[in-house]
Design a protein around this motif. Structure first.
Motif, short mmCIF file in Angstrom:
data_model
loop_
_atom_site.label_atom_id
_atom_site.label_comp_id
_atom_site.label_asym_id
_atom_site.label_seq_id
_atom_site.Cartn_x
_atom_site.Cartn_y
_atom_site.Cartn_z
N GLN A 14 11.03 -2.76 2.61
CA GLN A 14 9.74 -2.93 2.80
C GLN A 14 9.24 -1.96 3.40
OE1 GLN A 14 12.17 -5.31 3.54
NE2 GLN A 14 11.15 -7.12 2.24
N ALA A 15 9.81 -1.05 4.50
CA ALA A 15 9.60 0.06 5.15
C ALA A 15 9.46 1.37 4.15
CB ALA A 15 10.31 0.47 6.30
N ALA A 18 6.48 1.21 1.75
CA ALA A 18 5.33 1.61 2.19
C ALA A 18 5.16 3.15 2.41
CB ALA A 18 5.25 0.99 3.82
N TYR A 215 4.33 -1.21 7.84
CA TYR A 215 4.94 -2.01 6.82
C TYR A 215 5.03 -3.64 7.25
CZ TYR A 215 9.36 -2.47 9.31
OH TYR A 215 10.35 -2.84 10.12
#
Length: 240
Positions: A14-15, A18, A215
């Motif tokens: 997820q990070a 982003a 994120y």
């Protein structure tokens, strides 16, 4: 020329997503990832897929090497005994083609950009340990982020800019001859910011730009639970 620096993604897709979206927006020319792409987070396979698909230039970190050592049957570092159950889980779940890609990676990377020699390493390794396996603990102990400590670790490196990770907070230091830059952990923080950096060369000269982007941390934590990641309670308490 824009050269993006990522480090310590630690299985947090997820990070990473982003940050990659931001790098697309900023139109970077090249991306380096300075180790610890895998482990801690739930999505090591997804992280490797993104990095390989983007042609990211990668080097290994201590967590990458500890997992690979288990996969190769060559042991596990004594000082990492507390993380062994987690590393064993990553070793069991990591796709073989991604493991093969990691096995081929070097520990360092360097390039001359517009007359600036840029060097990447996960963290300082004394010269006598540059080629020893992870079971012999090659990476230096983490030291406080100060200019004098960076000079002590990296002052002898033949480079103008030394980029590294491992110690998760951001470091930006310079003296008369060198810049020392740790963009901060992309995938490991108590807040919901994914950190990265951009080295930029333009008509005004050279600059280092620490960056961050929010994120979906809730989705990340939910994935940790959904995947039943071993030792996640300890990691939640210490890192997230």
């Amino acid at each position: 020329m824009k050269l993006a620096m990522l480090t310590d993604i630690h299985g947090n897709v997820q990070a990473l997503d982003a940050v990659l979206a931001e790098l697309d927006r900023q139109q970077v020319d090249e991306i380096w990832s300075l180790g610890d792409m895998i482990a801690m987070g739930p999505d090591s396979n997804e992280v490797m897929a993104r990095l390989l698909d983007r042609g990211v230039h990668m080097i290994t970190g201590n967590h990458d090497e500890a997992v690979l050592s288990l996969m190769a049957g060559t042991g596990h570092p004594d000082s990492y005994a507390h993380t062994r159950p987690h590393h064993e889980w990553v070793a069991r779940t990591l796709r073989p083609d991604y493991a093969d890609a990691l096995f081929k990676l070097p520990r360092t990377i360097e390039r001359v950009v517009e007359g600036t020699r840029v060097y990447g390493i996960h963290y300082h390794i004394p010269s006598e340990k540059r080629d020893v396996p992870i079971t012999e603990e090659p990476f230096h102990d983490i030291v406080e982020a100060t200019l004098s400590n960076m000079q002590s670790l990296y002052g002898s490196y033949e480079a103008d800019v030394i980029c590294f990770g491992h110690h998760h907070p951001e470091h930006v230091f310079h003296d008369d001859t060198k810049h020392y830059f740790n963009s901060g952990a992309l995938g490991v923080a108590r807040d919901d910011l994914a950190r990265y950096g951009i080295l930029e060369w333009d008509e005004t000269g050279f600059a280092i730009h620490p960056q961050s982007v929010r994120y979906d941390k809730r989705a990340f934590l939910e994935a940790m639970e959904r995947n039943d990641v071993p030792q996640r309670d300890v990691m939640f308490r210490l890192f997230y």
